[in-house]
Design a protein around this motif. Structure first.
Motif, PDB file in Angstrom:
ATOM      1  N   VAL A 280     -16.132  30.318  -6.429  1.00 48.43           N
ATOM      2  CA  VAL A 280     -15.682  29.593  -5.394  1.00 48.43           C
ATOM      3  C   VAL A 280     -14.903  30.259  -4.392  1.00 48.43           C
ATOM      4  O   VAL A 280     -14.962  30.191  -3.150  1.00 48.43           O
ATOM      5  CB  VAL A 280     -14.658  28.420  -5.891  1.00 48.43           C
ATOM      6  CG1 VAL A 280     -14.246  27.627  -4.511  1.00 48.43           C
ATOM      7  CG2 VAL A 280     -15.663  27.334  -6.518  1.00 48.43           C
ATOM      8  N   ALA A 281     -14.051  31.384  -4.716  1.00 46.79           N
ATOM      9  CA  ALA A 281     -13.129  32.120  -4.156  1.00 46.79           C
ATOM     10  C   ALA A 281     -14.061  33.039  -3.214  1.00 46.79           C
ATOM     11  O   ALA A 281     -13.741  33.240  -1.845  1.00 46.79           O
ATOM     12  CB  ALA A 281     -12.118  32.991  -4.860  1.00 46.79           C
ATOM     13  N   VAL A 282     -15.083  33.566  -3.826  1.00 42.99           N
ATOM     14  CA  VAL A 282     -15.925  34.494  -3.090  1.00 42.99           C
ATOM     15  C   VAL A 282     -16.622  33.808  -1.903  1.00 42.99           C
ATOM     16  O   VAL A 282     -16.920  34.126  -0.840  1.00 42.99           O
ATOM     17  CB  VAL A 282     -17.039  35.073  -4.172  1.00 42.99           C
ATOM     18  CG1 VAL A 282     -18.195  36.024  -3.207  1.00 42.99           C
ATOM     19  CG2 VAL A 282     -16.284  36.002  -4.908  1.00 42.99           C
TER      20      VAL A 282
ATOM     21  N   ALA B 253     -11.223  43.775   2.520  1.00 38.58           N
ATOM     22  CA  ALA B 253     -10.183  43.514   1.788  1.00 38.58           C
ATOM     23  C   ALA B 253     -10.345  42.452   0.787  1.00 38.58           C
ATOM     24  O   ALA B 253      -9.673  42.634  -0.375  1.00 38.58           O
ATOM     25  CB  ALA B 253      -8.846  43.433   2.785  1.00 38.58           C
ATOM     26  N   CYS B 254     -10.898  41.263   1.273  1.00 39.04           N
ATOM     27  CA  CYS B 254     -10.698  40.031   0.362  1.00 39.04           C
ATOM     28  C   CYS B 254     -11.694  39.983  -0.643  1.00 39.04           C
ATOM     29  O   CYS B 254     -11.495  39.612  -1.777  1.00 39.04           O
ATOM     30  CB  CYS B 254     -10.599  38.798   1.244  1.00 39.04           C
ATOM     31  SG  CYS B 254      -9.082  38.692   2.131  1.00 39.04           S
TER      32      CYS B 254
ATOM     33  N   LEU C 191     -13.698  39.129  -6.330  1.00 40.86           N
ATOM     34  CA  LEU C 191     -14.591  39.303  -7.354  1.00 40.86           C
ATOM     35  C   LEU C 191     -13.768  39.835  -8.584  1.00 40.86           C
ATOM     36  O   LEU C 191     -13.901  39.512  -9.833  1.00 40.86           O
ATOM     37  CB  LEU C 191     -15.574  40.571  -6.805  1.00 40.86           C
ATOM     38  CG  LEU C 191     -16.414  40.228  -5.934  1.00 40.86           C
ATOM     39  CD1 LEU C 191     -17.075  41.563  -5.521  1.00 40.86           C
ATOM     40  CD2 LEU C 191     -17.550  39.551  -6.568  1.00 40.86           C
ATOM     41  N   ALA C 192     -12.608  40.482  -8.350  1.00 37.57           N
ATOM     42  CA  ALA C 192     -11.778  40.703  -9.512  1.00 37.57           C
ATOM     43  C   ALA C 192     -10.952  39.664  -9.889  1.00 37.57           C
ATOM     44  O   ALA C 192     -10.221  39.723 -10.911  1.00 37.57           O
ATOM     45  CB  ALA C 192     -10.768  41.685  -8.988  1.00 37.57           C
ATOM     46  N   GLY C 193     -10.990  38.555  -9.335  1.00 35.27           N
ATOM     47  CA  GLY C 193     -10.198  37.241  -9.896  1.00 35.27           C
ATOM     48  C   GLY C 193      -8.876  37.276  -9.274  1.00 35.27           C
ATOM     49  O   GLY C 193      -8.023  36.581 -10.053  1.00 35.27           O
ATOM     50  N   LEU C 194      -8.638  38.105  -8.407  1.00 35.51           N
ATOM     51  CA  LEU C 194      -7.207  38.062  -8.038  1.00 35.51           C
ATOM     52  C   LEU C 194      -6.722  37.222  -6.845  1.00 35.51           C
ATOM     53  O   LEU C 194      -5.548  37.167  -6.088  1.00 35.51           O
ATOM     54  CB  LEU C 194      -6.714  39.472  -7.796  1.00 35.51           C
ATOM     55  CG  LEU C 194      -6.915  40.478  -8.714  1.00 35.51           C
ATOM     56  CD1 LEU C 194      -6.676  42.245  -8.333  1.00 35.51           C
ATOM     57  CD2 LEU C 194      -5.921  40.322 -10.060  1.00 35.51           C
ATOM     58  N   LEU C 195      -7.867  36.514  -6.172  1.00 36.43           N
ATOM     59  CA  LEU C 195      -7.528  35.564  -4.909  1.00 36.43           C
ATOM     60  C   LEU C 195      -7.995  34.256  -5.441  1.00 36.43           C
ATOM     61  O   LEU C 195      -9.235  33.878  -5.585  1.00 36.43           O
ATOM     62  CB  LEU C 195      -8.585  36.041  -3.843  1.00 36.43           C
ATOM     63  CG  LEU C 195      -8.059  35.575  -2.480  1.00 36.43           C
ATOM     64  CD1 LEU C 195      -6.829  36.201  -2.089  1.00 36.43           C
ATOM     65  CD2 LEU C 195      -9.244  36.105  -1.532  1.00 36.43           C
TER      66      LEU C 195
END
Length: 735
Positions: free
Chosen positions: A402-404, A700-701, A706-710
């Motif tokens: 979802v974040a992506v 940047a985002c 993808l790394a699960g940090l956002l």
């Protein structure tokens, strides 16, 4: 009395019904060019959907929608397609469309604004309630929040999220569905997919905390994301509506009625549509002019902000031109009507603004295609990320996907060009320069040479008596006699000499084409005013006109000078200060051209140029690598205007010249030209800033997502903020 055939009657009826929002470039019965206002647009992809739907209809030759102004320009044949079918076709794909006339367009905007405000209110209000219910879970220490209370708060969040999904988020789902039906990937697709996946995953976690979807819920992130998106779209909607209202202010400038003077001394109140060329109208203080015309009697101050963008009053006296929509501030003026209806300057401004606001810039179309491909890549990337995290940590797979989806929504990318170009065109319109082609802004950035015509461009369309002298007589005594004869002629040279003088006691008045005017005085003596070679057998080479009695030695010689536009020297100096090469290209005599060039500080000038030699000169400069901006006004400027890289016609110039131009200088203020060139460069900078920000934001985002940090909430804030930043950055061009 003959009756038109039924086919012709139908065509005339159609033309009359379509007249408020349609022009007929090929004449009545041919192709029509109609302007519409669209409601329900939320992204640039909507433009492509509308255009594709219209191009499938019979009789539609061209459709163009500007996503920034939500304005549709349709070239079609009403004889093959009914207006009701056009509106029904667009309603079938989810868009409300109304002809671009003031009352229906205002009502459509009112409904659109009201519905958007309700959606924003519902999303914002319920977001706050959901955040309130979610807060205990964030701040409570371990063991402080019982499982039953935590579950109750989650159920409350779910219930409050339902209206957000069913009502507030409706535009995203309907937009995505339309785009998928049309086999297009617009910005609503990843947004709607992200919202739907988040809601389904959170609902699954609520109903079955031990299931595959885990126990985490994101109702707070979801409602905040929807509220932020709707807030950004509210600002975009406001920018579109302000552009439409500015256009309506021009279109609605005409008064509801005009006082027409009759030959018997009476007057009558008639609507502006009833006026005809040659009518005389009286305009009282505080009233607007109902037509373009010339002042016959009276003096007063007129507000011409319609043309100039400035409210400073302009003095008007007999002989001065006035334009429809401007306001008489004091005094009573009698005006001879010269242009009415669609021919007035005000209506010409409306058509140009409609044309410019309906265009989709070439760069905008490229960005739309890039955004569509980008969206396809994003969907694949989100799917891949979700699958990868399903193997790494299943409970976080949905959140990452979802974040992506959210963070990579290309809203800012596709808004970058139309927002900047539309704002810049509005800023130029307020300064009296109307763009007929938005791409001219891009071409202005490459201009290195500015070429001016002289008469009617650098100079006004009137002459001034510069000096007079006599042979064998008193010059000052002969001048009033010459003025009284000149008052009987409408030739510009005669009017320059007359200077408002009253006609004398002359009879047998005869005007000789190309020569001048002659008449007999009370004693029967024939006097002539005109070309020196016609009046005298030994003309003075320094004189432009001569006046004297036929066969007598005494003679009055007169020299006329053109009146330079008040801001011409300032404009030329400003262009030169910008590093541009400024040239004067005129068909006038060398002495007059040299005098004008010297007054304005222009070292590069050409005199005696024919239309063919003007065209050759411009093409020669272009062959040398110069990018040429041509400014002209006359019919003989049309070929060279068409050949220039950028073409600007004076507002009072010939129609042929105006039709070949990229922009119309309706204010006739040359100082708008250096401002336009500077604004074009600023627009390019803002456009590049918008594109750079969009690219930087994604670069940047995306790795963070993808790394699960956002988390999805942060992604939603970033996506909405990026779109809002692009629109607000473009608004700087309005200053």
């Amino acid at each position: 009395m003959s009756v038109p055939p039924p086919g012709l009657q139908a065509a005339q009826a159609d033309a009359q019904a379509l007249a408020p929002f349609t022009t007929w470039p090929d004449g009545t019965g041919g192709a029509a060019l109609s302007q519409f206002q669209v409601a329900g647009m939320h992204c640039a992809a909507c433009s492509g959907l509308i255009e594709a739907a219209l191009l499938k209809l019979p009789g539609v030759a061209q459709a163009s929608v500007n996503p920034a102004s939500a304005r549709l320009s349709l070239r079609w044949r009403p004889a093959q397609l009914a207006l009701a079918d056009v509106l029904a076709a667009l309603r079938a794909i989810g868009y409300e469309v109304t002809p671009d006339v003031a009352a229906p367009a205002r009502e459509l905007r009112r409904r659109e604004r009201r519905q958007a405000l309700w959606r924003l209110f519902v999303a914002g209000f319920l977001m706050m309630q959901v955040m309130m219910l979610a807060t205990p879970a964030y701040v409570a220490e371990a063991g402080e929040l019982s499982a039953d209370l935590d579950r109750l708060l989650r159920w409350g969040s779910w219930v409050l999220t339902l209206p957000v999904m069913a009502f507030a988020a409706g535009p995203f789902f309907s937009g995505a569905w339309r785009q998928l039906q049309a086999r297009r990937l617009g910005m609503d697709v990843p947004v709607a997919l992200g919202i739907a996946v988040t809601f389904v995953a959170s609902t699954g976690a609520l109903f079955d905390p031990a299931g595959l979807l885990g126990h985490e819920v994101y109702f707070d992130s979801l409602t905040m994301f929807v509220a932020l998106l709707l807030l950004a779209r509210w600002f975009e909607l406001g920018a579109r509506h302000r552009a439409a209202e500015a256009l309506e202010a021009v279109a609605g400038a005409l008064p509801g009625a005009a006082e027409r003077l009759l030959d018997d001394g009476r007057s009558e109140r008639v609507p502006p549509e009833a006026l005809r060329v040659g009518d005389r109208i009286r305009v009282a203080a505080g009233e607007a002019f109902a037509a373009d015309g010339q002042v016959l009697a009276g003096q007063g101050l007129v507000n011409e902000a319609l043309l100039t963008g400035e409210s400073a009053p302009v003095p008007k006296a007999p002989g001065d031109a006035v334009v429809a929509g401007s306001i008489n501030l004091d005094g009573s003026l009698v005006v001879s009507v010269q242009r009415v209806g669609a021919d007035t300057t005000a209506q010409g401004i409306v058509r140009l603004m409609q044309q410019a606001q309906s265009q989709r810039p070439l760069a905008g179309g490229v960005l739309d295609r890039v955004a569509a491909r980008f969206t396809a890549v994003v969907l694949l990337l989100a799917l891949g990320a979700g699958l990868a995290w399903w193997w790494i940590e299943p409970s976080r797979a949905v959140a990452v996907a979802v974040a992506v989806l959210i963070v990579t929504c290309p809203c800012a990318l596709t808004l970058a060009a139309p927002a900047a170009w539309l704002t810049a065109s509005g800023a130029l319109a307020r300064r009296g320069l109307l763009l007929a082609d938005l791409s001219a802004l891009e071409r202005l950035c490459e201009v290195g040479t500015v070429v001016f015509d002289k008469t009617g461009t650098l100079s006004e369309d009137r002459l001034l008596l510069r000096r007079h002298w006599a042979r064998g007589a008193d010059a000052d005594a002969l001048l009033p006699v010459a003025r009284s004869l000149a008052a009987l002629s409408r030739h510009p040279h005669a009017q320059a000499i007359a200077d408002g003088a009253s006609a004398g006691n002359w009879h047998d008045v005869r005007e000789v084409a190309g020569r001048g005017v002659e008449a007999r005085d009370a004693a029967g003596q024939l006097w002539r005013l005109g070309a020196p070679g016609w009046v005298s057998a030994s003309p003075d080479p320094e004189a432009r006109l001569a006046f004297g009695p036929d066969g007598e030695a005494c003679m009055l010689w007169l020299d006329l000078a053109e009146v330079t536009r008040a801001d011409a020297a300032e404009a030329v100096a400003a262009l030169q200060a910008q590093g541009l090469r400024v040239r004067l290209l005129s068909g006038d005599q060398p002495a007059a051209v040299a005098r004008m060039a010297d007054m304005l500080g222009m070292a590069d000038w050409t005199a005696g140029a024919t239309p063919a030699s003007k065209l050759a000169a411009v093409r020669g400069w272009q062959a040398d690598g110069e990018r040429v901006l041509m400014v002209g006004d006359g019919i003989n400027d049309a070929p060279v205007l068409a050949a220039a890289d950028v073409r600007i016609a004076m507002g009072q110039g010939a129609m042929l010249a105006r039709s070949a131009a990229d922009a119309l200088l309706v204010s006739n203020r040359l100082s708008a030209l250096p401002l336009a060139l500077a604004l074009a460069l600023r627009t390019r900078r803002v456009l590049r800033q918008n594109l750079a920000w969009s690219a930087l934001y994604n670069l940047a985002c995306v790795p963070l997502a993808l790394a699960g940090l956002l988390p999805p909430l942060a992604a939603g804030i970033g996506m909405a903020a990026s779109s809002l930043l692009v629109v607000l950055n473009a608004q700087r061009l309005a200053r």
